[in-house]
Scaffold this motif. Structure first.
Motif, mmCIF file in Angstrom:
data_model
loop_
_atom_site.group_PDB
_atom_site.id
_atom_site.type_symbol
_atom_site.label_atom_id
_atom_site.label_comp_id
_atom_site.label_asym_id
_atom_site.label_seq_id
_atom_site.Cartn_x
_atom_site.Cartn_y
_atom_site.Cartn_z
ATOM 1 N N GLU A 19 0.834 -1.208 0.000
ATOM 2 C CA GLU A 19 0.000 0.000 0.000
ATOM 3 C C GLU A 19 0.866 1.256 0.000
ATOM 4 O OE1 GLU A 19 -2.305 3.349 1.620
ATOM 5 O OE2 GLU A 19 -0.598 2.332 2.571
ATOM 6 N N ALA A 20 1.957 1.245 0.783
ATOM 7 C CA ALA A 20 2.834 2.421 0.853
ATOM 8 C C ALA A 20 3.573 2.635 -0.459
ATOM 9 C CB ALA A 20 3.820 2.259 2.003
ATOM 10 N N VAL A 21 4.056 1.552 -1.076
ATOM 11 C CA VAL A 21 4.749 1.681 -2.362
ATOM 12 C C VAL A 21 3.801 2.235 -3.413
ATOM 13 C CG1 VAL A 21 5.870 0.414 -4.229
ATOM 14 C CG2 VAL A 21 6.419 -0.134 -1.855
ATOM 15 N N GLY A 22 2.566 1.732 -3.451
ATOM 16 C CA GLY A 22 1.605 2.226 -4.420
ATOM 17 C C GLY A 22 1.201 3.656 -4.183
ATOM 18 N N ARG A 23 1.185 4.071 -2.940
ATOM 19 C CA ARG A 23 0.805 5.455 -2.626
ATOM 20 C C ARG A 23 1.893 6.425 -3.051
ATOM 21 N NH1 ARG A 23 1.341 6.839 2.468
ATOM 22 N NH2 ARG A 23 0.999 4.692 3.157
ATOM 23 N N HIS A 24 3.152 6.029 -2.849
ATOM 24 C CA HIS A 24 4.270 6.921 -3.192
ATOM 25 C C HIS A 24 4.790 6.674 -4.614
ATOM 26 C CE1 HIS A 24 4.811 8.553 0.835
ATOM 27 N NE2 HIS A 24 4.757 7.326 1.344
ATOM 28 N N MET A 25 4.442 5.520 -5.174
ATOM 29 C CA MET A 25 5.037 5.068 -6.429
ATOM 30 C C MET A 25 6.569 5.152 -6.347
ATOM 31 S SD MET A 25 3.357 3.660 -8.699
ATOM 32 C CE MET A 25 1.649 3.131 -8.685
ATOM 33 N N GLU A 49 3.756 -10.846 -4.683
ATOM 34 C CA GLU A 49 3.563 -11.214 -6.091
ATOM 35 C C GLU A 49 3.655 -12.734 -6.270
ATOM 36 O OE1 GLU A 49 5.083 -7.314 -8.570
ATOM 37 O OE2 GLU A 49 6.593 -8.716 -7.828
ATOM 38 N N THR A 50 4.595 -13.350 -5.564
ATOM 39 C CA THR A 50 4.718 -14.807 -5.646
ATOM 40 C C THR A 50 3.455 -15.480 -5.125
ATOM 41 O OG1 THR A 50 7.125 -14.702 -5.396
ATOM 42 C CG2 THR A 50 6.059 -16.798 -4.863
ATOM 43 N N PHE A 51 2.931 -14.971 -4.029
ATOM 44 C CA PHE A 51 1.704 -15.546 -3.470
ATOM 45 C C PHE A 51 0.535 -15.395 -4.439
ATOM 46 C CE2 PHE A 51 -2.293 -15.102 -1.166
ATOM 47 C CZ PHE A 51 -2.285 -16.233 -0.359
ATOM 48 N N LEU A 52 0.418 -14.213 -5.036
ATOM 49 C CA LEU A 52 -0.718 -13.934 -5.925
ATOM 50 C C LEU A 52 -0.556 -14.577 -7.300
ATOM 51 C CD1 LEU A 52 -1.219 -10.158 -5.050
ATOM 52 C CD2 LEU A 52 -2.695 -12.056 -4.363
ATOM 53 N N GLY A 53 0.685 -14.834 -7.678
ATOM 54 C CA GLY A 53 0.919 -15.432 -8.988
ATOM 55 C C GLY A 53 0.858 -14.449 -10.128
ATOM 56 N N ASP A 55 2.370 -10.179 -11.433
ATOM 57 C CA ASP A 55 3.130 -8.967 -11.132
ATOM 58 C C ASP A 55 2.176 -7.854 -10.721
ATOM 59 O OD1 ASP A 55 5.526 -10.184 -11.732
ATOM 60 O OD2 ASP A 55 5.545 -9.470 -13.814
ATOM 61 N N LEU A 56 2.590 -7.073 -9.746
ATOM 62 C CA LEU A 56 1.802 -5.929 -9.298
ATOM 63 C C LEU A 56 2.355 -4.616 -9.839
ATOM 64 C CD1 LEU A 56 1.332 -7.058 -5.579
ATOM 65 C CD2 LEU A 56 -0.377 -7.138 -7.407
ATOM 66 N N PHE A 57 3.660 -4.606 -10.133
ATOM 67 C CA PHE A 57 4.305 -3.395 -10.645
ATOM 68 C C PHE A 57 5.118 -3.746 -11.894
ATOM 69 C CE2 PHE A 57 3.926 -2.520 -6.071
ATOM 70 C CZ PHE A 57 3.278 -1.291 -6.105
ATOM 71 N N GLU A 71 -3.016 -2.333 -10.069
ATOM 72 C CA GLU A 71 -3.796 -1.127 -9.793
ATOM 73 C C GLU A 71 -5.135 -1.460 -9.158
ATOM 74 O OE1 GLU A 71 -4.955 3.101 -11.974
ATOM 75 O OE2 GLU A 71 -4.240 1.400 -13.174
ATOM 76 N N VAL A 72 -5.791 -2.489 -9.673
ATOM 77 C CA VAL A 72 -7.074 -2.905 -9.088
ATOM 78 C C VAL A 72 -6.855 -3.419 -7.659
ATOM 79 C CG1 VAL A 72 -8.962 -4.572 -9.259
ATOM 80 C CG2 VAL A 72 -8.116 -3.417 -11.319
ATOM 81 N N TYR A 73 -5.827 -4.252 -7.494
ATOM 82 C CA TYR A 73 -5.570 -4.845 -6.172
ATOM 83 C C TYR A 73 -5.202 -3.755 -5.162
ATOM 84 C CZ TYR A 73 -3.910 -8.333 -2.800
ATOM 85 O OH TYR A 73 -3.726 -9.111 -1.688
ATOM 86 N N TRP A 74 -4.376 -2.773 -5.610
ATOM 87 C CA TRP A 74 -3.971 -1.697 -4.693
ATOM 88 C C TRP A 74 -5.185 -0.899 -4.210
ATOM 89 C CZ3 TRP A 74 -4.477 3.564 -4.345
ATOM 90 C CH2 TRP A 74 -3.706 4.195 -3.355
#
Length: 295
Positions: A19-25, A49-53, A55-57, A71-74
């Protein structure tokens, strides 16, 4: 093959990092906010990302951007964590606004706390404190002012507030007209003032002489503790008091301390459970109390 998580919970330590990485990018800015290293932040994102299978970024040179899934998950995670922060803040504020309940001996409350209470409200106008007397146990109150000996109880703090020395007192007029009063044994020929609490104080001060003196002396009994000093000022008899509670009467010569070499030395204590120190309101009250009454 990556195993899909289904309805399993993701690694919970990774979610605030994501959440913090996505907020600050920015991994670096998120690391500063969370007091982590940039490497630790990157590992948390990789674990998620490994858990979800997926990439998030998307990583590029000196910049990151959301993938569509990220983006949807964040958005969902940000909303959930923001709701958690909100209800946590509301609960904390509610706890802080709840009145502090402080147990105190009646006379200590009257003589030491009430005269200084205005300074507490000047320091913190919004604080709400409820004082109760006659408390026998710390359970049911936030803290208790206790007189006598220190209490050792696991998980509790017992701090000295000041002296609570016991000494008999009477008025100068009573002393002038009364029978001789050279030693404590002479008290059997005098009028003693007492209530249930102050009977115990007489017993502590007299020690082994108590039963003999009680058998011969005259008592004036009071239903409520704290009336004895007033009755002593009026010349009705001899009261047993905590010396610090009658310092003004002694200084004004309305009372005279008797047998000061035989004072029984005790203390006032402030007793509370250690977790109370997590409350800013409680810490404020505790600091004020020590400033106001500690010797």
């Amino acid at each position: 093959m990556v195993q899909r998580p289904g309805r399993s919970l993701p690694p919970m330590t990774s979610l605030p990092v994501f959440e913090a990485v996505g907020r600050h990018m920015s991994i670096a800015k998120a690391a500063d906010e969370l007091c982590l290293t940039a490497g630790a932040v990157s590992r948390q994102i990789q674990n998620l990302e490994t858990f979800l299978g997926c990439d998030l970024f998307e990583r590029a040179h000196r910049r990151i951007a959301f993938t569509p899934a990220g983006e949807v998950y964040w958005g969902k995670i940000h909303a959930s964590l923001d709701a958690i922060r909100g209800v946590t803040s509301d609960l904390a504020v509610g706890i802080e606004r709840r009145p502090l309940v402080i147990g105190s001996p009646r006379v200590f409350l009257q003589k030491c706390i009430m005269p200084a209470l205005g300074t507490l409200y000047a320091r913190s106008p919004d604080i709400v404190v409820k004082f109760v007397s006659g408390v026998q146990d710390i359970d049911g109150v936030d803290a208790a002012i206790h007189v006598g000996e220190a209490i050792s109880r696991k998980g509790f703090v017992c701090e000295i507030l000041g002296d609570a020395d016991l000494t008999p007192v009477c008025s100068p007029s009573y002393l002038r007209r009364a029978p001789k009063l050279d030693t404590p044994d002479d008290l059997e020929n005098h009028t003693l003032l007492r209530s249930a609490e102050f009977t115990r104080n007489w017993e502590r001060w007299l020690g082994p002489r108590a039963s003999r003196i009680f058998a011969h002396t005259r008592f004036i009994d009071m239903e409520s503790s704290g009336l004895e000093p007033t009755a002593a000022v009026e010349g009705l008899g001899i009261a047993i008091v905590r010396r610090r509670l009658v310092e003004q009467e002694l200084a004004d010569h309305r009372l005279v301390a008797l047998f000061e070499s035989e004072m029984v030395h005790e203390h006032y204590f402030f007793l509370f459970a250690e977790p109370k120190l997590r409350s800013g309101t409680f810490r404020l009250f505790r600091n004020w109390l020590r400033d106001a009454v500690m010797e």
